[in-house]
Design a protein around this motif. Structure first.
Motif, PDB file in Angstrom:
ATOM      1  N   LEU A 112       0.858  -1.180   0.000  1.00 54.34           N
ATOM      2  CA  LEU A 112       0.000   0.000   0.000  1.00 54.34           C
ATOM      3  C   LEU A 112       0.895   1.230   0.000  1.00 54.34           C
ATOM      4  CD1 LEU A 112      -2.832   1.351   0.380  1.00 54.34           C
ATOM      5  CD2 LEU A 112      -2.447   1.124   2.846  1.00 54.34           C
ATOM      6  N   VAL A 113       0.641   2.171  -0.925  1.00 55.73           N
ATOM      7  CA  VAL A 113       1.525   3.325  -1.088  1.00 55.73           C
ATOM      8  C   VAL A 113       0.699   4.603  -1.174  1.00 55.73           C
ATOM      9  CG1 VAL A 113       3.306   4.396  -2.527  1.00 55.73           C
ATOM     10  CG2 VAL A 113       3.217   1.920  -2.327  1.00 55.73           C
ATOM     11  N   SER A 114       1.195   5.656  -0.535  1.00 51.04           N
ATOM     12  CA  SER A 114       0.630   6.994  -0.684  1.00 51.04           C
ATOM     13  C   SER A 114       1.531   7.812  -1.596  1.00 51.04           C
ATOM     14  CB  SER A 114       0.507   7.683   0.683  1.00 51.04           C
ATOM     15  OG  SER A 114       0.159   9.043   0.534  1.00 51.04           O
ATOM     16  N   GLU A 115       0.913   8.690  -2.387  1.00 51.03           N
ATOM     17  CA  GLU A 115       1.711   9.536  -3.278  1.00 51.03           C
ATOM     18  C   GLU A 115       2.671  10.419  -2.501  1.00 51.03           C
ATOM     19  OE1 GLU A 115      -0.496  11.840  -6.080  1.00 51.03           O
ATOM     20  OE2 GLU A 115      -1.730  10.147  -6.724  1.00 51.03           O
ATOM     21  N   VAL A 116       2.266  10.812  -1.304  1.00 48.04           N
ATOM     22  CA  VAL A 116       3.096  11.685  -0.468  1.00 48.04           C
ATOM     23  C   VAL A 116       3.193  11.067   0.924  1.00 48.04           C
ATOM     24  CG1 VAL A 116       2.456  13.758  -1.741  1.00 48.04           C
ATOM     25  CG2 VAL A 116       1.090  13.049   0.233  1.00 48.04           C
ATOM     26  N   PRO A 117       4.234  11.402   1.682  1.00 48.75           N
ATOM     27  CA  PRO A 117       4.298  10.905   3.054  1.00 48.75           C
ATOM     28  C   PRO A 117       3.043  11.303   3.832  1.00 48.75           C
ATOM     29  CG  PRO A 117       6.410  11.848   2.417  1.00 48.75           C
ATOM     30  CD  PRO A 117       5.446  12.176   1.315  1.00 48.75           C
ATOM     31  N   ALA A 118       2.498  10.357   4.570  1.00 52.97           N
ATOM     32  CA  ALA A 118       1.237  10.554   5.268  1.00 52.97           C
ATOM     33  C   ALA A 118       1.450  10.592   6.777  1.00 52.97           C
ATOM     34  CB  ALA A 118       0.261   9.428   4.912  1.00 52.97           C
TER      35      ALA A 118
END
Length: 407
Positions: A40-46
């Protein structure tokens, strides 16, 4: 304002429903055929928050992920394997967990401290690192339903179904989505158990406030379910909030704070109930609501005592309206009660009042107990505390599944 009960799930009920998330799941060879590696990946640090098992024996992946949650306080990706828990594996297990984190970071081109890891499966076996690392190199996260489905399948062990949900709410007149996926089927006795939960949101919120929200909601959702009374070594719930909805930063003083809490609560409650319903070998979901306790905490304690009772669970499996098992579980819960003030309902049928039996139709309750969801209500008349817990029946299949788990 919408309440938790009035909120409606959105149709795109998958882990990548919030803006800026991608997911994937593949088969890398830790299990025989099924998907066993997920990303699971977010486009930006979350912003990130997490809650973890209370078992004193904790698997290596928890140590790695706790550092990200509590020290970095940002997470951009989480990689999960099923088929091996990497628990009770000593120094080699910790080395393997760090390697898993490092290789995922290198594959994605992000900082290692932004990667969380989770493992689930058999305890006490060293991880097969060659197929795992080869699998990490193949992970290509997708922003499509296909990737979300693959992800939810890859984290399963003895689960019979995937568990997904999502809700949308309005914050600063912008749509904010909260979505979740979980696995869990046995060894479910919170506080946390063989359970992994991953929640995503595009809300803008700092980790400090997200952590407090998750902790409070966990107490009345994930910590209010039980399957078999066992607590595992691995399990966690993580929430990632990447802020891509563009709302003003959420804090407890924000006018829409409660709306966000309600959405997060609804997702956590759905996942908790799905886990309880999918207990190993289960055929029925059991819900117990307790009212009139001296506190909410005591009410939840009693409710968990009832849904966790092996005798109650087997009675539900056998469609036996044996309320004596319910009141016995209330009595040994350790909470404050007065036996002469207790009322008990099976469904809507009153079976006990003032601690004494009330005549009821066995035939009518037999029909009721054959349903897939069974509800008990216990009224204590000692205060204003309320609480609900969920569990499942105990069946022949539970014994079969756990007697042959490694074979």
């Amino acid at each position: 304002m919408e309440t938790i009960e009035s909120m409606k799930r959105i149709s795109r009920k998958n882990i990548i429903s919030p803006k800026g998330f991608k997911a994937v799941g593949i088969h890398c060879g830790l299990k025989h055929k099924k998907n066993d590696l997920a990303l699971l990946v977010s486009e930006v640090p979350a912003s990130v928050a997490g809650v973890f098992t209370t078992n004193a024996i904790q698997a290596a992946p928890l140590s790695v992920t706790k550092q990200v949650v509590y020290e970095t306080q940002k997470m951009q990706a989480v990689v999960i394997n099923s088929g091996n828990a990497n628990a009770c594996t000593g120094k080699q297990g910790m080395k393997d967990a760090l390697t898993m984190q490092q290789k995922t970071a290198e594959h994605l081109g992000i900082d290692q401290n932004l990667v969380g890891i989770a493992s689930t499966g058999v305890i006490g076996e060293q991880m097969k690192m060659e197929p795992l690392l080869a699998g990490i190199e193949q992970l290509q996260p997708l922003d499509s339903l296909e990737g979300s489905i693959q992800f939810s399948q890859a984290i399963l062990t003895t689960d019979t179904v995937t568990k997904n949900t999502a809700y949308a709410t309005a914050i600063d007149d912008r749509e904010v989505v909260v979505a979740g996926v979980a696995k869990g089927s046995g060894m479910i006795e919170p506080n946390m158990a063989t359970m992994l939960g991953f929640i995503t949101t595009d809300a803008n919120i700092e980790s400090e406030h997200l952590q407090q929200a998750l902790k409070d909601i966990t107490d009345v959702t994930f910590n209010s379910i039980t399957v078999d009374g066992d607590t595992s070594t691995n399990d966690m719930v993580l929430v990632m909030a990447n802020g891509m909805a563009g709302n003003n930063a959420l804090t407890p003083s924000h006018p829409d704070w409660q709306s966000f809490l309600n959405a997060l609560h609804a997702v956590a409650r759905d996942l908790a109930k799905m886990i309880a319903k999918d207990g190993e070998g289960a055929t029925k979901l059991i819900e117990t609501k307790v009212t009139g306790a001296v506190s909410d905490e005591e009410a939840r304690k009693i409710a968990k005592s009832v849904v966790g009772s092996p005798l109650v669970k087997t009675a539900v499996f056998g469609c036996d309206a044996n309320w004596g098992r319910i009141i016995a579980a209330v009595g040994y819960s350790g909470a404050t009660i007065d036996p002469d003030d207790i009322k008990i309902y099976i469904g809507t049928t009153l079976v006990v009042e003032n601690g004494e039996p009330i005549p009821f139709s066995e035939d009518e309750l037999l029909i009721y107990l054959k349903q897939h969801e069974v509800k008990f209500v216990v009224e204590l008349n000692q205060g204003t505390g309320e609480g609900t817990a969920w569990g499942c029946d105990l069946t022949y299949d539970y014994v079969q599944i756990n007697a042959t788990y490694r074979t």
